[in-house]
Design a protein around this motif. Structure first.
Motif, PDB file in Angstrom:
ATOM      1  N   TRP A 157      46.593  35.345  29.372  1.00 40.67           N
ATOM      2  CA  TRP A 157      46.282  36.306  30.400  1.00 40.67           C
ATOM      3  C   TRP A 157      45.547  35.995  31.394  1.00 40.67           C
ATOM      4  N   GLU A 158      45.691  36.750  32.426  1.00 39.98           N
ATOM      5  CA  GLU A 158      44.787  36.325  33.884  1.00 39.98           C
ATOM      6  C   GLU A 158      43.758  37.277  34.217  1.00 39.98           C
ATOM      7  N   THR A 159      43.524  38.478  33.471  1.00 42.98           N
ATOM      8  CA  THR A 159      42.772  39.431  33.667  1.00 42.98           C
ATOM      9  C   THR A 159      41.832  39.996  32.522  1.00 42.98           C
ATOM     10  N   TYR A 160      40.574  40.201  32.921  1.00 46.62           N
ATOM     11  CA  TYR A 160      39.647  40.900  32.150  1.00 46.62           C
ATOM     12  C   TYR A 160      38.670  41.643  32.731  1.00 46.62           C
ATOM     13  N   PRO A 161      38.679  43.043  32.805  1.00 40.48           N
ATOM     14  CA  PRO A 161      39.536  43.681  31.364  1.00 40.48           C
ATOM     15  C   PRO A 161      40.833  43.386  31.645  1.00 40.48           C
ATOM     16  N   HIS A 162      41.708  43.435  30.273  1.00 40.79           N
ATOM     17  CA  HIS A 162      43.022  42.950  30.293  1.00 40.79           C
ATOM     18  C   HIS A 162      43.877  44.017  30.871  1.00 40.79           C
ATOM     19  N   GLY A 202      32.617  37.604  31.483  1.00 44.08           N
ATOM     20  CA  GLY A 202      33.881  37.140  31.686  1.00 44.08           C
ATOM     21  C   GLY A 202      34.950  37.807  32.759  1.00 44.08           C
ATOM     22  N   ASN A 203      34.466  38.731  33.427  1.00 42.93           N
ATOM     23  CA  ASN A 203      35.218  39.569  34.442  1.00 42.93           C
ATOM     24  C   ASN A 203      36.000  38.700  35.386  1.00 42.93           C
ATOM     25  N   THR A 204      37.204  39.042  35.426  1.00 37.79           N
ATOM     26  CA  THR A 204      38.036  38.455  36.408  1.00 37.79           C
ATOM     27  C   THR A 204      38.048  39.097  37.675  1.00 37.79           C
ATOM     28  N   ASP A 205      37.589  40.383  38.005  1.00 40.49           N
ATOM     29  CA  ASP A 205      37.494  40.850  39.159  1.00 40.49           C
ATOM     30  C   ASP A 205      35.976  40.646  39.836  1.00 40.49           C
TER      31      ASP A 205
END
Length: 504
Positions: A157-162, A202-205
């Motif tokens: 997966w590429e996002t967190y929050p998922h 671990g946020n991806t934003d």
């Protein structure tokens, strides 16, 4: 004739620090679908995969979909029962042109250890080396050599929050279809750095270090010959050998490129490790700080008790601090306590009760707190998720109660449930809009679930199996050096594992 692809999984996230292991009953309470029942799934990674396979003209042979809320490691009998059924269904489905397994990647089993590696190895023994096997993973997966050697492609997966589970299912299905059609010859490289990161960082934003790492990793997919890239942060509440985050790259027959790019992602993670460390404060100090914040709500992030990471949900450190503060403003807290929930239901709505709350499911981390209060509402604990990986599905808290203790409203549930936004509170008529303090037990989802609706979020430093303060964890199976225990490693080089199974 249509190509045939077998699809199935055993999906959960495990926590070696949790005191309650995951059993077959946990899967039965969450999701356990067999054969044709799998084809009814419309959302999540399985729903995305099914839709993409249908669009590609592939016949899906459904096996078993077993998912459970995160918890302690699986008991060996639980895992073996699910694995045996999965494998027997796969054998009955032969011949197939491929296997697609939407897995998590951070599940552990008593004695066996790596669930996904063991399952993929069992699949490979059944189908042989010429049938492609593709698995999708959470971006917090513990990618092991066993997983890499027994699959053709792993995609995270590429996002967190998922919020990309559906599209990741589509990506996995399309890559598998391309392999089955002979369009690509995947070569996979996984490069690891010994870095452990709490989900809080671990946020991806953007902004954030891991957001930058993920952006860099995904930018590599624009290069010729690159089929997929993944940036991974291992789930830090496992306790297994060789844990670490890094980069996973799949190319079309280009092993040197796969290795080089995977090393670049892992090296970037190592270079940014200090930016990924989490700190916190004690609950009483957090409340004093929050009282100085104008307006609300102020979120008290009790991350050491995150059900989404495998904790029991029974911690009351934040609740005790709220009660001790004797606030005038409304505050909300939650606790898993089957005994107290049953007492509330026995007493009935409107009854005055005195309860010993908390630290009964997994008592190693603290002691119960005595709370006098009034039972204001009783329910069966069912609610519907409004977002995240469980969107549209029912949550099952079991018999639940709302207890009022002064200005503090307490949600007491029988079973732990993953928290996305405020669905649990809302189901008990607990208004998150007017509260000054809200206890939240998830390190990331609150950013979307409460997005634009909170004044400040404060990480609490409290004991528990999902602590965000990773220096507090004493691993037994993970040998050093690793960050944050070890600040540096002399002569650091990513640990590389590669695999190619397709013939030229």
């Amino acid at each position: 004739m249509k190509p045939r692809v077998a699809l199935g999984n055993i999906f959960t996230e495990s926590n070696h620090l949790a005191g309650v292991n995951t059993t077959l009953a946990d899967f039965e309470r969450t999701e356990l679908r067999r054969g044709p029942e799998v084809l009814d799934i419309r959302d999540g990674v399985v729903g995305g995969a099914l839709g993409a396979l249908e669009a590609r003209g592939v016949e899906t042979v459904p096996l078993l979909v077993a998912s459970a809320y995160p918890g302690g490691i699986l008991t060996e009998p639980c895992y073996l029962a699910l694995k045996d059924e999965f494998i027997e269904r796969l054998k009955a489905a032969l011949p197939v042109g491929g296997v697609l397994a939407p897995l998590h990647g951070a599940a552990g089993v008593e004695r066996i250890g790596d669930l996904e590696g063991d399952l993929l190895q069992a699949v490979r023994k059944v189908v042989g080396t010429d049938v492609p096997v593709v698995a999708t993973l959470d971006c917090h997966a513990h990618v092991t050599r066993q997983m890499v050697e027994n699959s053709d492609a792993l995609l995270a997966w590429e996002t967190y929050p998922h919020r990309d589970t559906f599209t990741t299912g589509e990506r996995g299905a399309n890559l598998l279809a391309d392999i089955v059609d002979g369009k690509v010859r995947p070569v996979m490289a996984m490069a690891k750095a010994p870095v452990l990161v709490s989900g809080f960082k671990g946020n991806t934003d953007p902004p954030g270090a891991f957001a930058e790492i993920m952006t860099f990793a995904k930018s590599l997919e624009s290069r010729g010959g690159v089929l997929s890239t993944s940036a991974l942060l291992v789930h830090p509440h496992l306790d297994l050998p060789d844990m670490g985050g890094g980069g996973l790259v799949i190319t079309d027959g280009e092993p040197e490129t796969a290795a080089r790019l995977a090393n670049e992602i892992a090296s970037m993670l190592w270079e940014r490790r200090s930016d990924l460390e989490t700190t916190g404060c004690k609950p009483g100090d957090a409340i004093e700080r929050g009282r100085r914040v104008e307006g609300g709500p102020v979120l008290l992030l009790e991350l050491s008790d995150c059900v989404g990471g495998g904790a029991a949900g029974d911690s009351v450190f934040a609740l005790k601090a709220l009660l001790d503060a004797r606030l005038d403003e409304s505050s909300l807290a939650m606790v898993v306590d089957p005994e107290a929930a049953a007492m509330c239901h026995q007493a009935g709505a409107g009854a005055a009760v005195t309860l010993r709350l908390g630290h009964k499911v997994d008592p190693r981390w603290g002691s119960p707190v005595e709370v006098p209060g009034v039972v204001e509402k009783l329910t069966d604990g069912r609610f519907i998720y409004t977002g995240g990986i469980w969107e549209g599905q029912f949550g099952e808290m079991g018999p639940s109660a709302k207890l009022r203790a002064g200005s503090v409203e307490i949600l007491i549930s029988t079973h732990p449930t993953y928290d996305w936004a405020d669905e649990q509170y809302a189901s008990m008529s607990m208004d998150t809009r007017d509260a000054k303090f809200i206890v939240v037990k998830n390190p990331m989802n609150y950013r979307i679930g409460y997005g634009g609706r909170f004044s400040e979020a404060i990480v609490l430093d409290t004991p528990g199996p999902t602590t965000a303060i990773l220096q507090n964890i004493h691993y037994q199976r993970l040998a050093g050096p690793y960050f944050p225990k070890d600040r540096g490693v002399a002569g650091f080089q990513p640990a590389l594992c590669m695999h190619a199974t397709r013939k030229p």
